[in-house]
Design an enzyme around this catalytic site. Structure first.
Site, PDB file in Angstrom:
ATOM      1  N   GLU A 220      -8.334  12.534 -43.385  1.00 35.37           N
ATOM      2  CA  GLU A 220      -8.353  11.654 -44.415  1.00 35.37           C
ATOM      3  C   GLU A 220      -8.484  10.145 -43.778  1.00 35.37           C
ATOM      4  OE1 GLU A 220      -6.953   8.497 -46.655  1.00 35.37           O
ATOM      5  OE2 GLU A 220      -5.679   9.180 -44.775  1.00 35.37           O
TER       6      GLU A 220
ATOM      7  N   ASP B 173      -4.326  15.027 -40.828  1.00 36.17           N
ATOM      8  CA  ASP B 173      -4.783  14.596 -39.386  1.00 36.17           C
ATOM      9  C   ASP B 173      -3.896  13.474 -39.195  1.00 36.17           C
ATOM     10  OD1 ASP B 173      -5.829  13.135 -41.851  1.00 36.17           O
ATOM     11  OD2 ASP B 173      -6.990  12.083 -40.801  1.00 36.17           O
TER      12      ASP B 173
HETATM   13 ZN    ZN Z   1      -2.975   6.169 -42.557  1.00 38.16          ZN
HETATM   14 ZN    ZN Z   2      -1.748   8.710 -44.836  1.00 31.09          ZN
END
Ligand code: ZN
Ligand code: ZN
Length: 399
Positions: free
Chosen positions: A143, A85
């Site tokens: 994440e 991401d």
């Molecule tokens: Zn990051």
């Molecule tokens: Zn990262």
């Protein structure tokens, strides 16, 4: 030539491909749980390699298994994790490969991680017939504080087969090129979000005696909470309690009825996290009671500290020493950064490494999450060799 030297030279031969993949991802960044294009490219690549691919795991995650027919059903499985991401940042770089999606940017290097994962898939698939076990490749969405690891775990990524160990990496722009941090003990902290809503009773700014001022009550709570780290947490432990946002009231002559405090708590120990939460609740409720207010305190997001296992560190030290040389393997001071690789490590002990990505010609590159962040792409073959090497080493050790 050792297996690690072979992997290293194969990874180096992939360099132009890794750069092309990474720059394409960099130009087309996608926010957490929206990595549709990225996941599609990953899945296509894995299918072209002849792997069986599962998509839509944890919304936009991709999983593939590398195995061969000869492997016994009870042979071990090792998990390798790569996050995909980007962040809600408007890129300020002028590079030819800068983001074409205004307001979204790969400012943490997950474009590099995804490319590295595709390279690892290629190297390990080429030698799948020599592997004495299975490799589960996990391409994770979201994440950046959105819980992508948990979403994948809830969708069963740790089952059928259950991995016995997990490895992952983060490229790090504050570390010299191709230095590798193999940290024994804590590397990164837990990261928890909290939201406190204080409910008072609003009224006229000139008639405070008829109100319960939510601003005043929440202010007392902010100050009191600061004593938790100072006076409740063991001084030999580490903790952070940050109130990042304080919202209350709207007009100059109205006493606010409701206040919200939003922030983060961090530590290296789940017991410390539990203590922080308990004391925050006791203080908020006690103060509210004293002032005639009420409150609600929630902890809507939490990921544990990233702590490597002893065996994982030993294995990674051996692999990294072979690949980058002993002088390039190092440790750092633990940081209060959060990383949900911990969710995998808590279920399959292993090791999460940092790989240095600072361009020697520009050692003061922007930090991660900055609109001018970039990294030295020459770390990517090193990352590929390290994680492919970790998988091979683990399966050899446990066959
Ligand atoms: Zn990051
Ligand atoms: Zn990262």
């Amino acid at each position: 030539m050792s297996i690690y030297q072979t992997l290293k030279s194969e990874a180096e031969a992939l360099f132009p491909t890794l750069v092309a993949w990474r720059r394409d991802f960099h130009q087309h960044p996608e926010l957490g749980f929206h990595e549709v294009r990225t996941a599609g490219i990953v899945a296509d690549h894995l299918r072209e390699l002849g792997l069986e691919v599962s998509t839509g795991i944890g919304k936009t995650g991709v999983v593939a298994m590398i195995e061969n027919d000869q492997v016994a059903s009870d042979a071990p499985t090792v998990l390798l994790r790569f996050d995909m991401d980007a962040l809600p940042i408007l890129e300020q770089n002028q590079a030819s490969y800068r983001s074409q999606n205004d307001g979204v940017m790969h400012a943490c290097g997950h474009d590099g991680h995804t490319a590295i994962g595709m390279g690892v898939a290629q190297l390990l698939t080429q030698r799948r017939h020599t592997l004495p076990g299975r490799v589960k490749l996990v391409f994770q969405p979201a994440e950046e504080g959105l819980g992508g690891a948990t979403a994948m775990i809830n969708d069963g990524v740790m089952n059928d087969p259950k991995p016995a160990a997990a490895f992952g990496l983060h490229l790090w722009s504050r570390l010299p090129l191709n230095q590798v941090v193999v940290q024994s003990g804590p590397l990164w902290a837990s990261a928890g979000k909290f939201v406190l809503t204080v409910q008072g009773r609003g009224g006229h700014g000139a008639m405070p005696h008829e109100t319960v001022d939510a601003t005043l009550v929440a202010s007392q709570i902010v100050v009191a909470w600061q004593s938790i780290v100072a006076r409740n947490v063991d001084p030999a432990a580490t903790a952070v309690l940050t109130v990042g946002a304080f919202n209350s009231g709207e007009a100059y002559n109205i006493i606010s009825a409701q206040a919200t405090l939003i922030g983060t708590i961090r530590s290296f120990d789940e017991k410390v996290d539990a203590l922080l939460q308990q004391r925050m609740r006791e203080m908020a409720e006690g103060i509210c009671q004293a002032y005639g207010a009420t409150c609600e305190l929630t902890f809507p997001g939490y990921c544990a500290a990233t702590i490597n296992s002893v065996a994982g560190v030993q294995l990674m030290q051996t692999v990294a020493t072979e690949i980058v040389g002993p002088e390039q393997v190092t440790q750092i001071k633990p940081m209060m950064v959060g990383e949900d690789m911990s969710e995998f490590l808590n279920r399959a002990p292993g090791c999460f490494i940092l790989v240095g990505a600072s361009d020697p010609a520009q050692p003061m590159h922007s930090p991660h999450h900055n609109p001018t962040f970039d990294f030295d792409e020459r770390m990517m073959p090193t990352g590929v060799a390290l994680l492919a090497g970790a998988a091979v080493a683990y399966l050899q050790e446990h066959k």
